[in-house]
Design an enzyme around this catalytic site. Structure first.
Site, PDB file in Angstrom:
ATOM      1  N   GLU A  65     -19.279   1.602 -29.145  1.00  0.00           N
ATOM      2  CA  GLU A  65     -20.741   1.653 -29.193  1.00  0.00           C
ATOM      3  C   GLU A  65     -21.290   2.766 -28.300  1.00  0.00           C
ATOM      4  OE1 GLU A  65     -24.296  -1.590 -29.000  1.00  0.00           O
ATOM      5  OE2 GLU A  65     -23.228  -1.201 -27.124  1.00  0.00           O
ATOM      6  N   TRP A  87     -24.141  -4.409 -35.039  1.00  0.00           N
ATOM      7  CA  TRP A  87     -25.445  -3.909 -35.465  1.00  0.00           C
ATOM      8  C   TRP A  87     -25.709  -4.146 -36.948  1.00  0.00           C
ATOM      9  CZ3 TRP A  87     -29.370  -1.971 -32.470  1.00  0.00           C
ATOM     10  CH2 TRP A  87     -29.063  -1.697 -31.124  1.00  0.00           C
ATOM     11  N   TYR A 101     -31.118   3.980 -29.950  1.00  0.00           N
ATOM     12  CA  TYR A 101     -30.645   4.664 -28.746  1.00  0.00           C
ATOM     13  C   TYR A 101     -30.081   6.062 -28.994  1.00  0.00           C
ATOM     14  CZ  TYR A 101     -31.174  -0.015 -26.836  1.00  0.00           C
ATOM     15  OH  TYR A 101     -31.691  -1.221 -26.465  1.00  0.00           O
ATOM     16  N   CYS A 160     -34.160  -2.366 -25.556  1.00  0.00           N
ATOM     17  CA  CYS A 160     -33.889  -3.440 -24.577  1.00  0.00           C
ATOM     18  C   CYS A 160     -33.394  -2.857 -23.257  1.00  0.00           C
ATOM     19  CB  CYS A 160     -32.879  -4.439 -25.130  1.00  0.00           C
ATOM     20  SG  CYS A 160     -33.513  -5.420 -26.494  1.00  0.00           S
ATOM     21  N   ARG A 180     -35.533  -4.211 -20.058  1.00  0.00           N
ATOM     22  CA  ARG A 180     -36.783  -4.953 -20.208  1.00  0.00           C
ATOM     23  C   ARG A 180     -36.540  -6.377 -20.689  1.00  0.00           C
ATOM     24  NH1 ARG A 180     -38.078  -6.263 -25.194  1.00  0.00           N
ATOM     25  NH2 ARG A 180     -37.125  -5.096 -26.904  1.00  0.00           N
ATOM     26  N   ASP A 183     -30.488 -10.823 -22.763  1.00  0.00           N
ATOM     27  CA  ASP A 183     -29.822 -12.047 -23.195  1.00  0.00           C
ATOM     28  C   ASP A 183     -28.610 -12.233 -22.279  1.00  0.00           C
ATOM     29  OD1 ASP A 183     -28.142 -13.900 -24.420  1.00  0.00           O
ATOM     30  OD2 ASP A 183     -28.354 -13.065 -26.431  1.00  0.00           O
TER      31      ASP A 183
END
Length: 278
Positions: A65, A87, A101, A160, A180, A183
């Site tokens: 990733e 994803w 991103y 995120c 921000r 999880d």
């Protein structure tokens, strides 16, 4: 990884109950969360690679990733070719995710249509500071994924892990991430590993030593459908941290392959799974 477990326990035991916009596909319901706003953890990267050991985290997928982000791609094709499917649930019929991103890192788009390769700018800034520690770039070594104009175009989670800032001193490189939304059970172990890896990687190609990863949170939360798994995880004693090895052939952030990264001595407890709220 006591730092991570301490935060997990704090939110598990004392987090405030909140609603969420996310939906569980299995039930069509919106799970509540136990949440804490504002927190910070620090990880000394010289003491081992901060990969959670109280459950298994798939390091190779983390590597894939990060390399995907660095390539600038916004299509899941590369991930799928490396058997990474995290994803897929947000991609459209062509595999596109919108300006996530990779696009923000490598082709940030300003209001005038100008594109900025933030990764290239970051590397240039580090070289400027190496040559002159008083250079203005020293406090501007920033990589941001938050572009308000692009947010409505994103299919999946939007920014995120919002912004990271690098700092260098005496040949050592540190990174602070502002996240921000976090999880804690599913995402954060992965995020810690991602940005620790990114710090090591940037240090490697710029001739520096990776020093510290600082993880700063906005909304840190545990979904209610993960509470049983978190309870189990908090009973487990963490193992010593593994070591990261990056092949000496790595001299650039372009053209990288997962085979150039190796984790040594990763001992972990059994897998704990949980459904992602999308």
């Amino acid at each position: 990884m006591r730092q991570y477990l301490d935060l997990l326990r704090l939110v598990y035991e004392r987090g405030e109950l909140k609603g969420s916009r996310a939906v569980l596909e299995s039930t069509g319901t919106k799970p509540k969360t136990r949440s804490l706003f504002g927190y910070q953890n620090r990880y000394d990267l010289t003491q081992g690679f901060p990969l959670v050991t109280t459950k298994t985290v798939p390091f190779r997928q983390v590597v894939v990733e990060v390399l995907w982000f660095l390539s600038g791609s916004t299509n899941v094709d590369y991930l799928q070719r490396h058997n990474v499917k995290i994803w897929d649930q947000w991609a459209d019929e062509t595999g596109e995710l919108g300006p996530i991103y990779g696009k923000q890192w490598r082709a940030w788009e300003g209001g005038d249509g100008q594109h900025v390769d933030q990764v290239a700018e970051l590397l240039r800034g580090i070289e400027q500071v190496k040559a002159d520690p008083t250079a203005s770039a020293a406090r501007r070594l920033i990589l941001t994924a938050w572009n308000p104009a692009d947010l409505p175009k994103i299919h999946g989670p939007s920014g995120c892990h919002t912004l990271c800032q690098f700092s260098m001193n005496n040949g050592k490189l540190s990174c602070q991430l502002y996240q921000r939304s976090a999880d804690l059970f599913l995402g954060v172990p992965w995020n810690i590993a991602s940005y620790a890896l990114l710090t090591h990687l940037i240090a490697k190609v710029t001739g520096l030593e990776a020093a510290e990863f600082i993880h700063t949170f906005g909304d840190a939360h545990i979904y209610e459908n993960h509470l049983d798994q978190v309870g189990e995880q908090l009973t487990r004693e963490p193992y010593p941290l593994p070591k990261l090895e990056i092949d000496d052939s790595v001299t650039s952030l372009d053209g990288l392959t997962p085979e150039q990264f190796r984790l040594v001595g990763y001992r972990h407890h059994a897998r704990l799974s949980g459904e992602v709220a999308v």
